[in-house]
Write a protein that holds these residues in place. Structure first.
Motif, PDB file in Angstrom:
ATOM      1  N   ASN A   1       0.840  -1.184   0.000  1.00  0.00           N
ATOM      2  CA  ASN A   1       0.000   0.000   0.000  1.00  0.00           C
ATOM      3  C   ASN A   1       0.882   1.242   0.000  1.00  0.00           C
ATOM      4  N   LEU A   2       0.259   2.417   0.045  1.00  0.00           N
ATOM      5  CA  LEU A   2       1.024   3.652  -0.092  1.00  0.00           C
ATOM      6  C   LEU A   2       1.679   4.119   1.202  1.00  0.00           C
ATOM      7  N   PHE A   3       1.558   3.330   2.281  1.00  0.00           N
ATOM      8  CA  PHE A   3       2.417   3.484   3.456  1.00  0.00           C
ATOM      9  C   PHE A   3       3.711   2.698   3.281  1.00  0.00           C
TER      10      PHE A   3
ATOM     11  N   MET B   1      -5.683   7.477   4.372  1.00  0.00           N
ATOM     12  CA  MET B   1      -4.381   7.293   4.985  1.00  0.00           C
ATOM     13  C   MET B   1      -3.684   8.643   5.075  1.00  0.00           C
ATOM     14  N   ASN B   2      -3.331   9.052   6.288  1.00  0.00           N
ATOM     15  CA  ASN B   2      -2.673  10.338   6.483  1.00  0.00           C
ATOM     16  C   ASN B   2      -1.169  10.149   6.317  1.00  0.00           C
ATOM     17  N   VAL B   3      -0.702  10.333   5.098  1.00  0.00           N
ATOM     18  CA  VAL B   3       0.717  10.088   4.830  1.00  0.00           C
ATOM     19  C   VAL B   3       1.604  11.194   5.384  1.00  0.00           C
ATOM     20  N   ASP B   4       1.040  12.379   5.638  1.00  0.00           N
ATOM     21  CA  ASP B   4       1.860  13.450   6.215  1.00  0.00           C
ATOM     22  C   ASP B   4       2.334  13.079   7.617  1.00  0.00           C
TER      23      ASP B   4
ATOM     24  N   ASP C   1       4.745  10.208   7.597  1.00  0.00           N
ATOM     25  CA  ASP C   1       6.101  10.650   7.273  1.00  0.00           C
ATOM     26  C   ASP C   1       6.885  11.061   8.519  1.00  0.00           C
ATOM     27  N   GLU C   2       6.189  11.479   9.571  1.00  0.00           N
ATOM     28  CA  GLU C   2       6.858  11.951  10.785  1.00  0.00           C
ATOM     29  C   GLU C   2       7.351  10.809  11.667  1.00  0.00           C
ATOM     30  N   ALA C   3       6.875   9.595  11.416  1.00  0.00           N
ATOM     31  CA  ALA C   3       7.288   8.432  12.209  1.00  0.00           C
ATOM     32  C   ALA C   3       8.489   7.756  11.547  1.00  0.00           C
ATOM     33  N   ASP C   4       9.488   7.379  12.364  1.00  0.00           N
ATOM     34  CA  ASP C   4      10.630   6.676  11.797  1.00  0.00           C
ATOM     35  C   ASP C   4      10.283   5.202  11.604  1.00  0.00           C
ATOM     36  N   THR C   5      11.182   4.472  10.973  1.00  0.00           N
ATOM     37  CA  THR C   5      10.907   3.072  10.641  1.00  0.00           C
ATOM     38  C   THR C   5      10.623   2.208  11.872  1.00  0.00           C
ATOM     39  N   PRO C   6      11.398   2.304  12.957  1.00  0.00           N
ATOM     40  CA  PRO C   6      11.071   1.483  14.137  1.00  0.00           C
ATOM     41  C   PRO C   6       9.666   1.767  14.686  1.00  0.00           C
TER      42      PRO C   6
ATOM     43  N   SER D   1       0.511  22.151  -0.970  1.00  0.00           N
ATOM     44  CA  SER D   1       1.577  22.788  -0.207  1.00  0.00           C
ATOM     45  C   SER D   1       1.369  22.707   1.303  1.00  0.00           C
ATOM     46  N   GLY D   2       0.223  22.197   1.745  1.00  0.00           N
ATOM     47  CA  GLY D   2      -0.072  22.207   3.168  1.00  0.00           C
ATOM     48  C   GLY D   2       0.336  20.943   3.876  1.00  0.00           C
ATOM     49  N   MET D   3      -0.111  20.820   5.118  1.00  0.00           N
ATOM     50  CA  MET D   3       0.126  19.638   5.940  1.00  0.00           C
ATOM     51  C   MET D   3      -1.207  19.146   6.476  1.00  0.00           C
ATOM     52  N   SER D   4      -1.349  17.854   6.549  1.00  0.00           N
ATOM     53  CA  SER D   4      -2.535  17.249   7.127  1.00  0.00           C
ATOM     54  C   SER D   4      -2.147  16.654   8.468  1.00  0.00           C
TER      55      SER D   4
END
Length: 425
Positions: free
Chosen positions: A226-228, A271-274, A277-282, A353-356
């Motif tokens: 998926n797109l995550f 899915m809130n991809v913004d 994006d703030e979460a690291d892989t672990p 250009s914004g953030m969700s």
């Protein structure tokens, strides 16, 4: 919603073959979540091919329309989909439904075999069927008009879940038309033909387009992502495996609402991809309970390894957290299983250009999510308990929001000369 049930040991080889053929089938990712009829692997018949190589041969492959069961449920998933809900016109009757379903069935039968229906104004666009399937489903209003006494008790909206932020524009509908195809142009043409057929009887309520990897885009055996970036197809009761018949068409405690019929729960999940994006892989892997790179459980080394929920880390905490997606979707009840198929969606946005932020369903640089299709004999007994556990404590809820929900009865298939649903009239 997805589930993460224990696979039958004898099914892994078959599953790998099925998954590899079109880069994945089913879903062990976000949300709750062709039997007999596979010819070889794909369950499709090859028409004569040209000298243009594999691409041409694949474009001419077909899936059957006529038969005891509708194609598109247990068919090996195609690359593109369009789930369409129609609302019947005011004054719709049993007779008008019969006429609509006959026209739709006749034209769907032709299109799936690479033939242009009568009055098709672009007949050449029907020449490459590319495994097109057309599947019809009925909402409560349809069943009340044609066979109220046979309407299943589960054909109603799902219970309210705390994570839901449902938008009416994505909910329910009277008639479902599910199109799946390995070629987007063929699908678009079929969609237009069938919507022209139906416009005297019904209006479009919504269209939900989805996509997977296209044929040959990934290596054989790799599951859908998926797109995550998650592997999204680890565990599923595939056609030919022990549980598939019971899960989808009912037996051993499940009574089908009609022989060779099933149900579809369709959930649209933003899915809130913004914020993802703030979460690291672990952190992401902790929420999922699997390694993102290959889909292996955090206690294993390969995607299909059985998770060890008792394993502890160096500090004594469970390696797979109790709030992880795979832990919450697990069940000890063998009846709580579904057969699911997931498609991604990614829509253009007006202002990129914004953030969700967390819990928001607009803004940001994309409008991304999943169209989660779950097939089962009884949604109340199979789908709802799984979704309740995910609703209570699934860390993935931090980044996902269900915004649409619908339940449809999927009638049996039909024989040549008949139409889908004719057994109910």
């Amino acid at each position: 919603m997805s589930t993460d049930e224990t696979p039958r040991s004898g099914g892994l080889q078959r599953r790998s073959l099925l998954i590899g053929a079109v880069a994945g089938a089913g879903a062990t990712g976000i949300g709750a979540a062709s039997a007999a009829g596979f010819s070889g692997v794909l369950g499709s018949s090859d028409r004569p091919t040209s000298d243009h190589g594999d691409a041409a041969r694949h474009g001419l492959q077909t899936e059957p329309f006529y038969g005891a069961r509708q194609a598109g449920v247990a068919t090996l998933p195609q690359a593109f989909s369009a789930f369409i809900a129609l609302d019947l016109n005011k004054g719709a009757s049993k007779d008008s439904l019969r006429r609509m379903l006959r026209v739709l069935s006749d034209d769907a039968a032709a299109l799936t075999q690479g033939r242009a229906p009568l009055w098709d104004q672009e007949p050449w666009l029907a020449e490459n069927p590319s495994r097109l399937t057309v599947t019809f489903g009925f909402g409560p209003k349809v069943m009340s008009l044609i066979a109220a006494a046979r309407s299943p008790g589960w054909l109603k909206p799902l219970p309210a879940f705390t994570i839901d932020r449902l938008q009416d524009r994505w909910n329910q509908g009277d008639v479902l038309v599910q199109l799946c195809c390995d070629d987007k142009l063929t699908l678009a043409h079929a969609q237009r033909v069938l919507l022209k057929d139906s416009r005297s009887f019904a209006a479009v309520r919504w269209i939900q387009d989805g996509f997977r990897n296209t044929v040959g885009a990934t290596v054989s055996g790799q599951s859908l992502r998926n797109l995550f970036g998650q592997v999204d197809g680890t565990v599923n009761p595939y056609p030919g495996e022990t549980d598939h018949e019971k899960v989808v068409y009912g037996r051993d405690g499940f009574d089908p609402w009609i022989e060779n019929g099933t149900s579809l729960v369709l959930r649209r999940i933003h899915m809130n991809v913004d914020t993802w994006d703030e979460a690291d892989t672990p952190a992401r892997e902790d929420a999922v309970g699997r390694k993102l790179a290959d889909g292996a459980p955090l206690t294993g080394s390969q995607e299909h390894d059985e998770p060890d929920f008792e394993a502890k880390g160096p500090l004594g905490f469970p390696v797979i957290a109790s709030y992880s997606h795979i832990r919450r979707s697990r069940t000890d009840n063998p009846d709580e299983k579904i057969f699911r198929s997931v498609y991604n969606y990614d829509l253009p946005v007006a202002d990129a250009s914004g953030m969700s932020r967390s819990g928001e369903i607009s803004g940001g640089v994309s409008n991304t999510g999943l169209i989660f299709a779950s097939y089962q004999a009884d949604p109340v007994k199979q789908f709802v308990p799984i979704q309740k556990r995910l609703d209570e404590m699934d860390m993935l809820n931090t980044w996902t929001v269900p915004i649409g929900s619908a339940v449809f009865a999927i009638p049996p298939g039909c024989e040549e000369g008949g139409f889908v649903g004719d057994q109910l009239f």
